[in-house]
Design an enzyme around this catalytic site. Structure first.
Site, PDB file in Angstrom:
ATOM      1  N   HIS A  40       0.800  -1.225   0.000  1.00 54.60           N
ATOM      2  CA  HIS A  40       0.000   0.000   0.000  1.00 54.60           C
ATOM      3  C   HIS A  40       0.837   1.282   0.000  1.00 54.60           C
ATOM      4  O   HIS A  40       0.350   2.340   0.372  1.00 54.60           O
ATOM      5  CB  HIS A  40      -1.010  -0.025   1.154  1.00 54.60           C
ATOM      6  N   HIS A  71      -4.725   2.388 -25.000  1.00 57.95           N
ATOM      7  CA  HIS A  71      -4.716   1.068 -25.655  1.00 57.95           C
ATOM      8  C   HIS A  71      -5.229  -0.027 -24.721  1.00 57.95           C
ATOM      9  O   HIS A  71      -5.356  -1.176 -25.142  1.00 57.95           O
ATOM     10  CB  HIS A  71      -3.333   0.742 -26.233  1.00 57.95           C
ATOM     11  N   GLU A  91      -7.491  -9.059   0.531  1.00 51.45           N
ATOM     12  CA  GLU A  91      -6.968  -7.714   0.745  1.00 51.45           C
ATOM     13  C   GLU A  91      -7.998  -6.876   1.495  1.00 51.45           C
ATOM     14  O   GLU A  91      -8.848  -6.226   0.873  1.00 51.45           O
ATOM     15  CB  GLU A  91      -6.630  -7.051  -0.596  1.00 51.45           C
ATOM     16  N   ASP A 116      -1.485   8.312 -25.718  1.00 48.95           N
ATOM     17  CA  ASP A 116      -1.987   7.038 -25.188  1.00 48.95           C
ATOM     18  C   ASP A 116      -2.521   7.198 -23.766  1.00 48.95           C
ATOM     19  O   ASP A 116      -1.874   6.816 -22.806  1.00 48.95           O
ATOM     20  CB  ASP A 116      -0.835   6.016 -25.240  1.00 48.95           C
ATOM     21  N   SER A 207       0.929  -1.710 -18.559  1.00 38.89           N
ATOM     22  CA  SER A 207       0.343  -0.641 -19.353  1.00 38.89           C
ATOM     23  C   SER A 207      -0.677   0.104 -18.511  1.00 38.89           C
ATOM     24  O   SER A 207      -1.469  -0.499 -17.784  1.00 38.89           O
ATOM     25  CB  SER A 207      -0.375  -1.234 -20.555  1.00 38.89           C
ATOM     26  N   GLY A 208      -0.643   1.413 -18.637  1.00 39.74           N
ATOM     27  CA  GLY A 208      -1.611   2.232 -17.922  1.00 39.74           C
ATOM     28  C   GLY A 208      -1.214   2.533 -16.492  1.00 39.74           C
ATOM     29  O   GLY A 208      -1.831   3.365 -15.842  1.00 39.74           O
TER      30      GLY A 208
END
Ligand SMILES: *[C@@H]1O[C@H](CO)[C@@H](O)[C@H](O)[C@H]1NC(C)=O
Ligand SMILES: *[C@@H]1O[C@H](CO)[C@@H](O)[C@H](O)[C@H]1NC(C)=O
Length: 254
Positions: A40, A71, A91, A116, A207-208
């Site tokens: 965390h 994407h 969690e 992107d 990604s991202g």
């Protein structure tokens, strides 16, 4: 840092070949020679799930909005927040929230691989806590040499996933280095980071996912030239300093 001999082969989940045939978006992504994040320590980190399958990272930038790579677009998602492992059941305090609207940048992929980013609106606001927090986005563009942290749950070479979120520190590369490496594909909507000689510090999260410099969100993992971890081959991140207006306007208008 983990020792270089640590056999961590964070490998691409799948590749979408880019215009040059050798560039690839990093769906699933991978972190080379990173280490387990302190649980965390990246409370803005989001995970995008399609049905129950994790496929991309994201970043909480407002209690009701997640930023990710364009994407990574899908018609529907569930967004996981407050996760360390990708098992929400294990969690405590994590939240799984459905996405409503998602808005890709109108100039995404114009030219190829540029701009992107997309904004995803959650059906309900996240409840903020110690483990779930939005991060502010930089307005200043990065300085070469800035040290930044990238995090993600990239797939293993085996196709499996790491047990917990991985973190790695990398440095921002100059625009000249980025242009030299990516040639005609380079666009000001991109920034390069990583590519260090030690191969320890030079790869992508999913990604991202977030690239955080000096405590603010500077970039999103976008694409790279596989294999990861090659010296002198930095990865490409969405250069968020160019998008402050679009992000603010889009959130306010929706
Ligand atoms: C989190 O989002 C709220 C609402 O937009 C904003 O007021 C606050 O400044 C944000 N926090 C950070 C750290 O950016
Ligand atoms: C990244 O760098 C910061 C600041 O030097 C350090 O505190 C942190 O432990 C590093 N994290 C990793 C994963 O190497």
């Amino acid at each position: 840092m983990t020792a270089a001999e640590n056999p961590w082969g964070w490998f691409l989940g799948y590749l979408l070949l880019g215009v040059t045939g050798s560039l690839a978006f990093l769906d699933g992504g991978y972190i080379i020679n990173g280490e387990d994040c302190n649980p965390h320590s990246q409370p803005w980190q989001a995970a995008l799930f399609l049905e129950d399958d994790f496929f991309c990272g994201g970043v909480l930038v407002h209690p009701q909005w997640v930023l990710s790579a364009a994407h990574c677009f899908q018609n529907s998602y569930t967004i996981g927040l407050g996760l360390h492992s990708l098992e929400p059941d294990q969690e405590p305090g994590s939240q799984m929230i459905e996405a409503g609207l998602s808005i890709q940048h109108p100039e995404y992929n114009k030219p190829s691989m540029a701009n992107d980013l997309m904004l995803i609106k959650l059906k309900e606001s996240a409840s903020l806590s110690d483990n779930i927090r939005n991060i502010s986005i930089v307005s200043q563009c990065p300085t070469p040499g800035d040290s930044c942290l990238v995090s993600g749950w990239g797939r293993l070479a085996s196709g499996g996933l790491p047990r917990v979120l991985q973190c790695v520190n990398i440095s921002v590369a100059s625009e000249e280095v980025c242009k030299a490496r990516y040639g005609p594909v380079y666009h000001p909507s991109m920034l390069c980071a990583g590519g260090g000689q030690d191969r320890k510090d030079s790869c992508h999260g999913d990604s991202g996912g977030p690239l955080v410099c000096h405590g603010s969100l500077q970039g999103l993992v976008s694409f790279g030239q596989p294999p990861c971890g090659q010296p002198n081959v930095p990865g490409v991140y969405t250069n968020l300093c160019k998008f402050s207006d679009w992000i603010q306007t889009t959130i306010q208008a929706s």
